[in-house]
Design an enzyme around this catalytic site. Sequence first.
Site, PDB file in Angstrom:
ATOM      1  N   HIS A   1     -22.553  10.279  -7.623  1.00 31.92           N
ATOM      2  CA  HIS A   1     -22.217   9.615  -6.364  1.00 31.92           C
ATOM      3  C   HIS A   1     -23.188  10.083  -5.276  1.00 31.92           C
ATOM      4  O   HIS A   1     -22.909  11.059  -4.569  1.00 31.92           O
ATOM      5  CB  HIS A   1     -20.788   9.947  -5.945  1.00 31.92           C
ATOM      6  CG  HIS A   1     -19.749   9.546  -6.945  1.00 31.92           C
ATOM      7  ND1 HIS A   1     -19.601  10.180  -8.165  1.00 31.92           N
ATOM      8  CD2 HIS A   1     -18.794   8.582  -6.906  1.00 31.92           C
ATOM      9  CE1 HIS A   1     -18.604   9.625  -8.825  1.00 31.92           C
ATOM     10  NE2 HIS A   1     -18.100   8.657  -8.090  1.00 31.92           N
TER      11      HIS A   1
ATOM     12  N   ASN B   1     -16.805   6.394   6.618  1.00 30.53           N
ATOM     13  CA  ASN B   1     -17.859   5.416   6.296  1.00 30.53           C
ATOM     14  C   ASN B   1     -17.326   4.048   5.880  1.00 30.53           C
ATOM     15  O   ASN B   1     -18.096   3.125   5.649  1.00 30.53           O
ATOM     16  CB  ASN B   1     -18.798   5.977   5.220  1.00 30.53           C
ATOM     17  CG  ASN B   1     -18.102   6.247   3.892  1.00 30.53           C
ATOM     18  OD1 ASN B   1     -17.236   5.496   3.458  1.00 30.53           O
ATOM     19  ND2 ASN B   1     -18.492   7.332   3.239  1.00 30.53           N
TER      20      ASN B   1
ATOM     21  N   HIS C   1     -22.020   4.372  -3.843  1.00 29.97           N
ATOM     22  CA  HIS C   1     -20.850   5.247  -3.971  1.00 29.97           C
ATOM     23  C   HIS C   1     -20.796   5.953  -5.314  1.00 29.97           C
ATOM     24  O   HIS C   1     -20.731   7.184  -5.368  1.00 29.97           O
ATOM     25  CB  HIS C   1     -19.562   4.446  -3.750  1.00 29.97           C
ATOM     26  CG  HIS C   1     -18.333   5.290  -3.615  1.00 29.97           C
ATOM     27  ND1 HIS C   1     -17.854   6.066  -4.642  1.00 29.97           N
ATOM     28  CD2 HIS C   1     -17.494   5.485  -2.579  1.00 29.97           C
ATOM     29  CE1 HIS C   1     -16.767   6.711  -4.232  1.00 29.97           C
ATOM     30  NE2 HIS C   1     -16.523   6.366  -2.982  1.00 29.97           N
TER      31      HIS C   1
ATOM     32  N   GLU D   1       7.059  17.734  -1.702  1.00 23.24           N
ATOM     33  CA  GLU D   1       6.851  18.469  -2.942  1.00 23.24           C
ATOM     34  C   GLU D   1       5.375  18.551  -3.332  1.00 23.24           C
ATOM     35  O   GLU D   1       4.892  19.610  -3.735  1.00 23.24           O
ATOM     36  CB  GLU D   1       7.641  17.817  -4.089  1.00 23.24           C
ATOM     37  CG  GLU D   1       9.148  17.899  -3.943  1.00 23.24           C
ATOM     38  CD  GLU D   1       9.751  16.703  -3.215  1.00 23.24           C
ATOM     39  OE1 GLU D   1      10.992  16.570  -3.229  1.00 23.24           O
ATOM     40  OE2 GLU D   1       8.970  15.898  -2.649  1.00 23.24           O
TER      41      GLU D   1
ATOM     42  N   HIS E   1      18.385  12.611 -11.148  1.00 21.23           N
ATOM     43  CA  HIS E   1      18.115  14.019 -10.881  1.00 21.23           C
ATOM     44  C   HIS E   1      18.163  14.883 -12.147  1.00 21.23           C
ATOM     45  O   HIS E   1      17.914  16.082 -12.066  1.00 21.23           O
ATOM     46  CB  HIS E   1      19.126  14.571  -9.872  1.00 21.23           C
ATOM     47  CG  HIS E   1      18.855  14.158  -8.466  1.00 21.23           C
ATOM     48  ND1 HIS E   1      18.682  12.856  -8.087  1.00 21.23           N
ATOM     49  CD2 HIS E   1      18.724  14.901  -7.332  1.00 21.23           C
ATOM     50  CE1 HIS E   1      18.460  12.801  -6.782  1.00 21.23           C
ATOM     51  NE2 HIS E   1      18.477  14.028  -6.303  1.00 21.23           N
TER      52      HIS E   1
END
Length: 663
Positions: A32, A189, A263, A412, A474
């Site tokens: 890149h 950018n 890129h 989290e 859960h």
Amino acid sequence: MSDSPRTVTHTDMANAIRFLSLDAVEAAKSGHPGMPMGMADVATVLFSRYLKFDAAAPTWADRDRFILSGGHGSMLLYSLMYLTGNSKITLDEIKHFRQLGHHTAGHPEVDHEAGIETTTGPLGQGLGNAVGFALAERILNARFGDDLVNHHTWVTCGDGDLMEGISHEACSLAGHLKLGRLIVLYDDNHISIDGPTTLSFSDDVQKRFEGYHWHVQRIDGHDTDAIAAAIDAALADERPSLIACKTIIGWGAPNKQGTSATHGSPLGKDEVAATRANLNWPYPPFEVPEATIAAWREIGKRGEAERLAWDARLLKTPAETRAAFRQANTGVLPSGLDGILAKFKAEISETKPSLATRVASGQVLELLVPAIPELIGGSADLTPSNNTKTKASTDIEPGKYGGRYVRYGVREHGMAAAMNGLALHGGVIPYGATFLTFTDYCRPSIRLAALMRQRVVFVMTHDSIGLGEDGPTHQPVEHVAALRAIPHLMVFRPCDAVETAEAWQIALETEDAPSVLALTRQNLPTLRRNANAENLSAKGGYILEEATGTPRVLLVATGSEVSIAKEAREALEAEGIGTRLVSMPCSALFDRQPSDYRRRVLGQGVVRIAVEAGVRQGWDHYIGPEGGFVGMTGFGASGPYDQLYKHFGITAEAVVAAAKAKL
């Protein structure tokens, strides 16, 4: 090639970054180049005027931390390390960018001696880590003072980092905690691999960060005076800072700059030649003029005097403080922990309490936190459920960093990434908690902790259908198996308070691997009735109760199901069926044991039955495809936990039946 006598300019120095980067990508035929080319001006100003570092001492404890969150732009970092004189990032390493066995990997992989502070690549992770770095600096500053701890955390990030959800969690937390030593240089950018970011991203980033209570500026990222002025303003502000640097990706490539073509792909031979002509860089690949190299090497030496002054201050500090500082930064645990935990285990074995392992973990922490000053805890808004805050754990608050406990909020993923940053910074041993089912939110950071081999302790409670009424959303059924699949991660599922203490001991003594402690909500009986100082859990699995006579059945279980397997063993033994009970709190550690030990524990020519309130995946490694399994085959349900175990057939009777069916 000889140089003209003219003064080396900022442009010369920035172009050295650009051409090392594009040449390395071109040679690798992969990479890149656009980000290093676009951010070269910003990086040159930062390193030449502001960054506190000494290239000859890359692990200096009070150095500024520079984090490349957009890890795809790794050649920016490698170019800077080579140019400033880091001994590990040589020109040969630059020439072997992205090649096997070299330090210049496609995305940076942590190596403090090479100037690589963390492993980046998954976007947003470096930004999340940086919050932990900045928090660690403030925690250690509160403990040791300005003379020993007084540095900044600098981050370059891009649009992709800020699209990732983790950026919200991490930056919201940083703003709340007022981490003013954190400065983010945003490569604004407006290009991603797909094309212009307008295809998918129209956030007002500046307003967003103002909402996080950050100091925010927007500048031309190719204007050196504007870059310097913005950094000066950021350094003067008490808030964390975002400097949105409007840059042109692939700056200098006449036909491709400002486009996604720069890129994720090499520029190509013709565009490289055109860029050399456009920027008046008449040097062959990988050649940097001697005067430019010399100027960069002087930058690499600029921090030497400050480092030597710091060394002198450290030597003048009181011996006790100096020893504490060195112990914190080496990561060595204080002496005496073996005795503390052995006493706890002995008391548990004698009193035989019925405790949830989350409660047992809290009791262990009550002993560990006062004994280990480096131990910094926290929880994602579940402190009363996770039992992670001790009497000695005062809160770390905005602007007040002398505490031992971080209120991460319902963040989290941000928590897990920040914990990695705390560990990577050094001087801190982090632990943090949530429910086991929410490791799905933490998993990318847990994986990176394992990849980076960092000592991070993830305390994950409510580990099965045993949490009961909250129901299948859960109740983790596949999570333990999924976590065990991560290499270099130790997943503990202790069966009682003794094994819980042993798991904590292993997690803290293991400096090169993270741990997950999967702990119960429901009470469990004490099974280790004769606990001695030896840490049996360190073997990963061990014989908890031997068969009477020759074993015909092997029952192997973890966590809350060990007590169920024990009851089944007693029933089988009562019928004259010799049955061995094995507790396996950590399969990763068991797999590391010598083969003769593993064969002895698992037995030969016996019926093998595994018992765990989770999915079967992974268990065939121990019981074989013909072995029996008593556990979950689908999601859980809402109801009292004892009813759920009966409903899903995870009972001693079911274990006995499974064993008899295989005999």
